[in-house]
Design an enzyme around this catalytic site. Structure first.
Site, short mmCIF file in Angstrom:
data_model
loop_
_atom_site.label_atom_id
_atom_site.label_comp_id
_atom_site.label_asym_id
_atom_site.label_seq_id
_atom_site.Cartn_x
_atom_site.Cartn_y
_atom_site.Cartn_z
N CYS A 1 -14.02 14.17 -16.91
CA CYS A 1 -14.26 15.07 -18.05
C CYS A 1 -15.70 14.99 -18.52
O CYS A 1 -16.27 15.97 -19.00
CB CYS A 1 -13.34 14.73 -19.22
N HIS B 1 -5.90 20.55 -18.38
CA HIS B 1 -6.83 21.08 -17.39
C HIS B 1 -6.37 20.63 -16.01
O HIS B 1 -5.74 19.58 -15.87
CB HIS B 1 -8.26 20.58 -17.62
N GLU C 1 -12.33 27.52 -19.34
CA GLU C 1 -12.59 26.12 -19.71
C GLU C 1 -13.52 25.43 -18.72
O GLU C 1 -13.60 24.21 -18.68
CB GLU C 1 -11.26 25.37 -19.83
#
Length: 415
Positions: A346, A229, A161
């Site tokens: 993000c 995350h 990711e």
């Protein structure tokens, strides 16, 4: 001269709330809401302006072509005929979260003296699994200079990711550092998206020194609590690690390993007794940009939700009056992104590079941000409801909107 550049994803015209991200509490809680793509993109542009005013180098990536008709064709269907869940996955604007675009190892850390980038495969979530070809094309264009080495994704099924599960400690961005890969272990209600094998593969590709490379397990408590995350519970910058008490599976061992590899580290830990994991995740306290300010010291670029959460803001105010390394707080409004589970961190990918080696079309200044904002104000939809994803008119409108942006930025080859 090497410096850290934050590349933000411009929020695309298909931004919508389909609730596609399992384990992402904000995404699930806003599923079915009416989104505001124009406001979302302008909020992201304002964040970039804010950071430029702070004196921080700023770049951007453009939205991918959505809805992804070739992906649907590979599944034997089309935008018009697809089942609702597949159509929503094809429309996703999730490439806005550039922290998931790639993992980046700066040149001082690699044996060949190059800055390495590995595009993330994002295989865990169907709506993100088809991002990497478009992202890779963009990375290869932006970082075509020989100073960079851009790698294709780690093969499936090893989930990766990107930078959202990667941190770096160093005495300065242009100095050799210690790279920390944070991985999860599957088994709970929510998936562990970062696989250890993927992280190890990236470290090998990037030619990192094993003595300066750590692999630390993310806390299952954090994952099951909604920290899908690592950057939802921890962030690092230069010699500082800002982390929640529950970020790592074995907190004491993780801290000891980090201190052994980088003795100068300052660990600023928020205790669960002061800020619960739930409040940390709801406010996205740790999904802040922890930045080195040109005048010295560090600041946190935080979502306004952190300011609006009393336990979080009280702790932060007490922290900055102390003698710690983080001295300033900068709340920014990215509510449209936050409602889909993505805060300020993000939205950006950190790349340590000489700006002269980056394709200048991807570097921001005030005039270019004005140009982008003008295209957004003219072409981005004001609102998208879930039923609108079946609209042929909207499909044509969002395609024209993206092409107008590419034309304004002289990036038509990405069309």
């Amino acid at each position: 001269m090497l410096t850290e550049i934050n590349f933000d994803g411009i929020i695309g015209p298909t931004h919508n709330y389909a609730g596609l991200s399992r384990g992402n509490i904000a995404s699930a809680s806003h599923a079915g809401d009416v989104s505001q793509p124009r406001a979302a993109a302008l909020q992201g542009i304002d964040k970039m302006r804010h950071n430029l005013v702070l004196g921080l180098p700023q770049g951007f990536f453009v939205p991918l072509d959505r809805p992804d008709a070739p992906w649907l064709a590979a599944l034997g269907t089309s935008v018009e005929k697809a089942e609702g869940h597949l159509r929503a996955q094809a429309w996703s604007a999730s490439s806005m979260w550039a922290a998931n675009a790639a993992t980046v190892s700066p040149a001082p850390d690699s044996a060949d003296g190059k800055c390495h980038l590995t595009v993330a495969n994002l295989v865990t979530m169907p709506h993100r699994s088809h991002e990497w070809p478009g992202t890779l094309a963009q990375l290869r264009l932006a970082f075509a200079h020989p100073a960079f080495s851009v790698h294709p994704p780690v093969p499936a099924p090893f989930g990766d990711e990107g930078a959202a599960n990667h941190m770096r400690l160093c005495s300065g961005h242009d100095r050799v550092g210690v790279e920390i890969f944070v991985y999860g272990v599957a088994g709970g209600r929510f998936p562990a998206r970062q696989h250890l094998d993927a992280s190890k593969a990236i470290a090998r590709r990037h030619r990192l020194d094993p003595a300066r490379t750590l692999f630390i397990r993310q806390s299952d408590t954090a994952i099951q609590g909604g920290a899908f995350h690592n950057d939802v519970v921890a962030v690092a910058n230069e010699h500082v690690l800002f982390t929640h008490e529950t970020a790592f599976e074995d907190r004491e061992a993780a801290h000891a390993e980090i201190r052994a590899a980088f003795p100068a580290v300052e660990i600023v830990e928020v205790p669960a007794s002061a800020v619960s994991l739930a409040h940390a995740i709801k406010s996205y306290l740790f999904n802040a940009q922890l930045v080195t300010l040109p005048e010295g010291g560090m600041g946190l670029v935080l979502p306004t939700e952190a300011h609006e959460t009393p336990a979080v803001w009280n702790w932060l105010e007490a922290m900055i009056v102390g003698n710690g390394p983080i001295r300033r707080l900068f709340p920014v409004d990215v509510r449209q992104s936050m409602a889909n589970g993505g805060g300020p961190a993000c939205l950006r990918l950190r790349v340590v590079a000489d700006p002269a080696t980056v394709d200048p079309r991807f570097l921001a200044d005030e005039a270019k941000l004005d140009r982008i904002a003008g295209v957004v104000a003219k072409h981005w939809p004001e609102a998208i409801a879930p039923a609108d994803l079946a609209s042929t008119t909207l499909l044509h409108d969002v395609r024209r909107a993206r092409l107008a942006l590419l034309d304004a930025l002289d990036l038509s080859e990405l069309g």
